[in-house]
Design a protein around this motif. Sequence first.
Motif, mmCIF file in Angstrom:
data_model
loop_
_atom_site.group_PDB
_atom_site.id
_atom_site.type_symbol
_atom_site.label_atom_id
_atom_site.label_comp_id
_atom_site.label_asym_id
_atom_site.label_seq_id
_atom_site.Cartn_x
_atom_site.Cartn_y
_atom_site.Cartn_z
ATOM 1 N N THR A 85 0.829 -1.202 0.000
ATOM 2 C CA THR A 85 0.000 0.000 0.000
ATOM 3 C C THR A 85 0.866 1.254 0.000
ATOM 4 O OG1 THR A 85 -0.126 0.058 2.419
ATOM 5 C CG2 THR A 85 -1.854 -1.155 1.260
ATOM 6 N N ALA A 88 2.437 3.850 -5.602
ATOM 7 C CA ALA A 88 1.699 3.782 -6.865
ATOM 8 C C ALA A 88 2.182 2.653 -7.752
ATOM 9 C CB ALA A 88 1.809 5.110 -7.600
ATOM 10 N N ILE A 91 0.700 -0.610 -6.571
ATOM 11 C CA ILE A 91 -0.755 -0.633 -6.724
ATOM 12 C C ILE A 91 -1.117 -0.963 -8.168
ATOM 13 C CG2 ILE A 91 -2.868 0.747 -6.631
ATOM 14 C CD1 ILE A 91 -1.542 2.362 -4.347
ATOM 15 N N VAL A 92 -0.444 -0.300 -9.101
ATOM 16 C CA VAL A 92 -0.729 -0.503 -10.522
ATOM 17 C C VAL A 92 -0.218 -1.856 -11.013
ATOM 18 C CG1 VAL A 92 -0.161 0.338 -12.843
ATOM 19 C CG2 VAL A 92 -0.816 1.952 -11.059
ATOM 20 N N TYR A 340 0.162 10.899 -11.458
ATOM 21 C CA TYR A 340 0.210 9.438 -11.314
ATOM 22 C C TYR A 340 0.170 8.750 -12.676
ATOM 23 C CZ TYR A 340 -0.348 9.248 -6.208
ATOM 24 O OH TYR A 340 -0.155 9.349 -4.844
ATOM 25 N N GLU A 346 -1.435 4.990 -14.870
ATOM 26 C CA GLU A 346 -2.830 5.239 -14.491
ATOM 27 C C GLU A 346 -2.858 5.929 -13.138
ATOM 28 O OE1 GLU A 346 -4.871 1.468 -12.641
ATOM 29 O OE2 GLU A 346 -3.697 0.825 -14.383
ATOM 30 N N SER A 347 -3.971 6.595 -12.840
ATOM 31 C CA SER A 347 -4.065 7.301 -11.571
ATOM 32 C C SER A 347 -4.436 6.342 -10.438
ATOM 33 C CB SER A 347 -5.110 8.409 -11.634
ATOM 34 O OG SER A 347 -5.229 9.037 -10.367
ATOM 35 N N VAL A 348 -3.766 6.530 -9.294
ATOM 36 C CA VAL A 348 -4.109 5.734 -8.113
ATOM 37 C C VAL A 348 -4.596 6.650 -6.982
ATOM 38 C CG1 VAL A 348 -2.454 3.928 -8.730
ATOM 39 C CG2 VAL A 348 -1.733 5.777 -7.195
ATOM 40 N N GLN A 351 -7.423 5.274 -4.881
ATOM 41 C CA GLN A 351 -6.992 4.221 -3.960
ATOM 42 C C GLN A 351 -6.233 4.825 -2.781
ATOM 43 O OE1 GLN A 351 -7.667 0.754 -4.188
ATOM 44 N NE2 GLN A 351 -6.995 1.010 -2.066
#
Length: 365
Positions: A85, A88, A91-92, A340, A346-348, A351
């Motif tokens: 967590t 970025a 996450i992606v 991001y 892509e944008s996080v 999240q």
Amino acid sequence: MYKRILIFMVAAALSLAGCSVQVPDQASVDKATILVTDLLGREVEVQTEVERVVAIGPGALRLYTYVGGIEKVVGIEQMEKDNPTGRAYTIVNSELMDLPVIGAGGPHNAPDPEKLLTVAPDVIFCTYVKEKADADKLQEKTGIPVIALSYGKTAVFDASVNASLELIGEVVGEAERADALVAFIESCKEDLDVRTAGLVTEESPSVYVGALGARGTHGIESTQGNYALFNAIHAENVVDETGQTGSVMIDKEQLLAWNPDKIFIDAGGFAMVEEDYKKNPEYYKALKAFSNMEVYLQLPYNYYSTNIDTAIIDAYYQGSVIYKEAFEDIDPVEKAHEIYTFFVGESVYDQMKADFGGFKTVMFE
């Protein structure tokens, strides 16, 4: 008898001749190489077509993923898997979590040569090492080129980060992407500077950032002197009067003495501030930023070293809070989506907001 011996000798000679002219398989052919200079000033020879990569040490994998495709990554550290967590790039790229473990990771755990060898990378990008001898030693143990990267002194808008990105691009054949990243970072730096450089006056609000992560989470007393984000927007950081640079743990009574106009709380340590507020609300109410509702939540960016994307996003948010007119054309959330997306595809932000609260004025009661 003589004829039989002669026939045997001829046959043997033909057999040996056949072995001597046998064409080697492709794996044994020497591959073309280039010589690069890493962030420790070491010259390292690497093959021109790198297909297998590992990145070890705080923030090494992040810098690589900003530039190179994750399809070349063949292993990751346990530290990356333990807490994905707040970052970025993980996450992606959640599929990174399925890769083999190549070592414990973390700032105090040495690389594991045996585990590195099991995934057979063509190159090892590394932020563990601070001395040339350490990088040379790992390279000798593994027989794999080791390329040292660096976040420099400030990480955010630091020339060492730009140089590291460019070096990664050169090694993995993504120079164009690396150049675009560096140009984007520099354009953000210049934009922030232009917007704020002429706005510092005696009436400028004094500011403070607390609960910054520094090898763990901390409460409001955890801050920074010569804070890179405040420097980028020419903000009046009350901590700078100490003359200290980098992470600082202040006395809470000193914060009362400074009594800054605006306070930013890093969301990574927000829970600790909230808990402390419940124990001692009178202390916080004595701070005018709390009584005037001038306390703001920013995204945490120190997760296994500095998340450059999130840090730049925070700088824009801070600017929009401190200098509203100069940033009236900036929606911090939209800016977060843009940054991001450029860094990781892509944008996080949504999240990050779900995990940490997102940009907002903090209300404790």
